[in-house]
Design an enzyme around this catalytic site. Structure first.
Site, PDB file in Angstrom:
ATOM      1  NE  ARG A  95      -2.115  -0.751   3.625  1.00 27.01           N
ATOM      2  CZ  ARG A  95      -2.555  -0.071   4.674  1.00 27.01           C
ATOM      3  NH1 ARG A  95      -3.756   0.467   4.664  1.00 27.01           N
ATOM      4  NH2 ARG A  95      -1.806   0.058   5.746  1.00 27.01           N
ATOM      5  CB  SER A 157       5.932  -5.842   8.439  1.00 27.90           C
ATOM      6  OG  SER A 157       5.323  -4.593   8.585  1.00 27.90           O
ATOM      7  CG  ASP A 211       3.753  -5.283  11.150  1.00 26.74           C
ATOM      8  OD1 ASP A 211       4.718  -5.480  11.909  1.00 26.74           O
ATOM      9  OD2 ASP A 211       3.138  -6.206  10.580  1.00 26.74           O
TER      10      ASP A 211
HETATM   11  C1  GLC Z   1       6.864 -11.215  10.856  1.00 26.48           C
HETATM   12  C2  GLC Z   1       7.938 -10.150  10.686  1.00 26.48           C
HETATM   13  C3  GLC Z   1       7.764  -9.046  11.701  1.00 26.48           C
HETATM   14  C4  GLC Z   1       6.347  -8.503  11.615  1.00 26.48           C
HETATM   15  C5  GLC Z   1       5.350  -9.643  11.797  1.00 26.48           C
HETATM   16  C6  GLC Z   1       3.913  -9.172  11.680  1.00 26.48           C
HETATM   17  O1  GLC Z   1       7.062 -11.835  12.074  1.00 26.48           O
HETATM   18  O2  GLC Z   1       9.227 -10.720  10.831  1.00 26.48           O
HETATM   19  O3  GLC Z   1       8.684  -8.013  11.467  1.00 26.48           O
HETATM   20  O4  GLC Z   1       6.161  -7.547  12.615  1.00 26.48           O
HETATM   21  O5  GLC Z   1       5.575 -10.628  10.808  1.00 26.48           O
HETATM   22  O6  GLC Z   1       3.634  -8.678  10.422  1.00 26.48           O
END
Ligand code: GLC
Length: 472
Positions: A95, A157, A211
């Site tokens: 996004r 993320s 995130d």
């Molecule tokens: C995975 C990623 C992490 C993220 C999580 C939720 O664990 O490694 O960075 O926060 O997914 O999306």
């Protein structure tokens, strides 16, 4: 003898017994699933291991928990102002957002979703970052902002080693991405280089974040007690506010920071074997069927990308052992990934409502016409797997609350599994309370931290920069 609180914990985490007319069959199924059921004592043991891994991580010792410094030393304070771009990369949709902040409040939000094809998610990372830059420029041009200098917050993320607020070195991919040549590289530099090659916009990445961090910050705009950000979606992870003096990994110069957000990366909990004592045959199969084998052990027990697969592995075993479905195991159920976690949420909804409409509909996708026993067994399996996930997440949250020792903590939570599953929220509330009775906490559903939080971080980054410049 068990002390009363321990007994209450142990009893609360037990799922309702399987109710089948045939006792032998019931016993066999319960025995097979016993490995998925955790006792109160095991919950306490996990709590200890998690605490020890957290402490090791924060002290830069070998640990499966990264405990990464995000270099975000403050929460929004209502002075955030301006027009910001935000990127959100983590799931299958990418996004791009344009957000305007006035006195810390988002007054404008334009969003566009772009799909990331499977061929871009695996293989070389160059086409992936070219595509991200193409989407950014498509969005910026469609907004007519190609000549405007725009600060961007990049929600990436995945686990990163952060050298500063705007440098994030990818440690490993997770979830459905695997572009090995990006590992060890700075995702910010890759994006900026791809944007420069295009040269059709004036975008500058000022911060990279996770995130969970975005969720914590977004939560903080709603409730000042927010000190934990939690994601329970495709992946799972949490971050929290730590005392800055406890944090050893701090590369740039310090400026008297009192607190800082730490990204735990708890999806990797147990990658060093410390959680092997709860690993079941189904977890081993789930791992073997995953894109990134032997990594993100804990995430594979709890998150939306994997929970359906754990259930599928159990159903296949029961069917092969002649305990489920009168016919042969349906072909489509034999395919890894075919039983979605959303199906679990639907079937759990039946359990809550006392019906079986959703279960029948889910099974019809596999051409299965279930009998009464099948329905009860499937509901039981979904309950056992989801309940274990709820308990495991609660154990980590409770440990974190104990570690933080704050009067009161609001936990900002987001993620598809948390939102769609009908019982996770209430289980978590109950289990966290039982695991750490003295702590006051609130689970606060938080919308779109990975988008809005990115704009907030970008605004905070500019504020910090200005403050530093004026102090010179
Ligand atoms: C995975 C990623 C992490 C993220 C999580 C939720 O664990 O490694 O960075 O926060 O997914 O999306």
């Amino acid at each position: 003898m068990m002390v009363p609180t321990e007994r209450a914990l142990h009893e609360a985490i037990q799922v309702a017994p399987l109710d089948l007319p045939d006792d032998v069959k019931r016993q066999k199924i319960e025995n097979l699933l016993a490995q998925m059921r955790l006792s109160g004592a095991t919950a306490r043991k996990i709590q200890k291991v998690f605490l020890s891994e957290m402490n090791k991580g924060i002290h830069q010792q070998d640990s499966s928990l990264q405990m990464e410094n995000t270099y975000i030393p403050e929460l929004p304070d209502g002075t955030e102002e301006g027009l910001f771009l935000a990127l959100d990369l983590g799931g299958t949709n990418f996004r791009v957002l344009l957000l305007e902040l006035v006195h810390g409040v988002i007054v404008r939000e334009d969003v566009k979703k772009y799909h990331i094809d499977a061929h871009l998610r695996v293989g070389s990372g160059i086409p992936l970052f070219e595509y991200l830059a193409e989407c950014v420029s498509d969005f910026v041009i469609s907004e007519g902002l190609q000549d405007v200098e725009l600060a961007l917050g990049f929600t990436f993320s995945f686990p990163m080693i952060q050298h500063s607020l705007d440098v994030g070195i990818l440690v490993t991919w997770t979830k459905s991405f695997n572009c090995p040549d990006v590992v060890g590289k700075d995702c910010v530099a890759l994006l900026e280089e791809a944007l420069e090659r295009r040269g059709d916009t004036r975008v500058k990445v000022v911060a990279v974040l996770n995130d969970t961090t975005g969720t914590l910050l977004q939560g903080a705009t709603q409730d000042p007690e927010t000190a934990i950000g939690l994601i329970l979606g495709t992946g799972s992870n949490a971050c929290y506010l730590e005392r800055a003096d406890k944090v050893e990994h701090w590369e740039p110069e310090r400026h008297g920071e009192r607190e800082v957000i730490i990204d735990i990366e708890w999806g990797a909990f147990g990658d060093n074997g410390v959680l092997d004592f709860i690993k079941t045959d189904f977890d081993r199969q789930n791992d073997a069927n995953s894109l990134l084998v032997s990594s993100f052990t804990f995430e594979k027990y709890i998150s939306g990308k994997y929970l359906g697969e754990v259930v599928r592995c159990i159903l296949v075993k029961l069917s092969k052992d002649g305990l489920l479905f009168t016919r042969e195991t349906p072909e489509s159920l034999l395919i890894p990934g075919n039983f979605l976690t959303d199906y679990i949420s639907l079937i759990e909804q039946d359990t809550v409502d006392g019906g079986s409409t959703n279960a029948k509909e889910v099974l019809s996708k596999f051409n299965i016409i279930p009998d009464e026993d099948d329905l009860k067994i499937i509901q039981y399996v979904c309950e056992v797997a989801s309940n274990r996930a709820a308990l495991l997440v609660s154990i980590c949250v409770a440990t974190l609350l104990d570690h933080m020792k704050r009067e009161e903590v609001t936990i900002a939570v987001d993620g598809s599994l948390y939102k769609h599953h009908p019982r996770l929220q209430s289980w978590m509330k109950q289990y966290i309370s039982l695991l750490t009775p003295a702590r006051k906490f609130k689970l606060m559903p938080t919308q779109d931290g990975s988008g809005k939080g990115a704009a907030i971080v970008a605004a905070i980054a500019l504020r910090l920069k200005k403050r530093l410049e004026s102090a010179k």
